[in-house]
Design a protein around this motif. Structure first.
Motif, short mmCIF file in Angstrom:
data_model
loop_
_atom_site.label_atom_id
_atom_site.label_comp_id
_atom_site.label_asym_id
_atom_site.label_seq_id
_atom_site.Cartn_x
_atom_site.Cartn_y
_atom_site.Cartn_z
N GLU A 191 34.25 1.54 -35.06
CA GLU A 191 34.46 0.15 -35.48
C GLU A 191 33.23 -0.39 -36.20
OE1 GLU A 191 35.85 -2.37 -32.35
OE2 GLU A 191 37.41 -0.96 -31.77
N ARG B 86 31.73 -0.64 -43.79
CA ARG B 86 32.48 -0.23 -44.98
C ARG B 86 33.28 -1.40 -45.54
NH1 ARG B 86 35.00 5.23 -42.90
NH2 ARG B 86 36.86 4.16 -43.60
N LEU B 87 33.83 -2.24 -44.65
CA LEU B 87 34.55 -3.43 -45.13
C LEU B 87 33.61 -4.37 -45.86
CD1 LEU B 87 37.03 -4.23 -42.22
CD2 LEU B 87 37.58 -3.53 -44.55
N SER C 154 31.09 1.25 -38.02
CA SER C 154 31.07 1.81 -39.37
C SER C 154 32.16 1.18 -40.24
CB SER C 154 31.27 3.32 -39.32
OG SER C 154 31.39 3.84 -40.61
N LEU C 155 33.33 0.94 -39.67
CA LEU C 155 34.40 0.31 -40.43
C LEU C 155 33.98 -1.08 -40.89
CD1 LEU C 155 37.58 1.41 -38.45
CD2 LEU C 155 36.83 2.20 -40.68
N THR D 58 34.59 6.82 -38.27
CA THR D 58 35.75 6.00 -37.91
C THR D 58 35.43 4.99 -36.81
OG1 THR D 58 36.54 7.65 -36.32
CG2 THR D 58 37.41 7.76 -38.59
#
Length: 168
Positions: free
Chosen positions: A81, A87-88, A83-84, A79
């Motif tokens: 930022e 993933r985005l 990694s997000l 979770t």
């Protein structure tokens, strides 16, 4: 993830008598994860054999910086930022691939429609040719019938011919 995740055996500090030995208590480690508390290690003497919201049995991967349990997929996710963002980016790439696939399918569909139009045109021409052939056959059949009737109406003497050279 800096918290210790191993199960430990703890000796209970209970007064012992000569007839009763000290009891060994086994502490088990589990992981609390929900929207308010994405990751927390909990220790208890209770034995939990499967995930029960909000308690997960399996430990998160130690490489995950900010773990949170995904209760739909039943796995730990990152979770942070960073990694997000990754993933985005991955989702955007997948969407672009999906859009390319859609475009290819639309082009194939257009080609199929063109082929269908060509086939429909050819079938219409074939239908017209068959109809013309049927009309011609009807006319030919009527002509043959008329000739047959005319031939049957002739007298036998009309159909025989004499040759002058044979009479002598």
């Amino acid at each position: 993830m800096t918290e210790e995740t191993a199960n430990e055996n703890v000796m209970a500090q209970q007064p012992t008598t000569e007839t009763e030995p000290a009891k060994e208590i086994t502490m088990k480690t589990y992981y609390w994860s929900n929207d308010n508390v994405p990751f927390r290690v909990i220790r208890t003497t209770d034995k939990i054999t499967e995930d029960q919201y909000p308690i997960a049995v399996t430990a998160p991967d130690p490489n995950i910086k900010a773990p949170k349990y995904d209760w739909i997929e039943h796995k730990w996710i990152e979770t942070s930022e960073e990694s997000l963002g990754q993933r985005l980016t991955s989702v955007v790439e997948k969407l672009e691939d999906a859009q390319k696939s859609i475009n290819v399918l639309q082009e194939a569909h257009q080609d199929t429609l063109k082929n269908n139009e060509t086939t429909d045109t050819a079938m219409e021409q074939l239908k017209q040719t068959v109809q013309m052939s049927n009309r011609m056959m009807a006319t030919l059949s009527a002509t043959v019938s008329a000739l047959t009737k005319a031939y049957q109406g002739l007298k036998p003497s009309d159909t025989t011919t004499e040759t002058k050279g044979d009479a002598q």
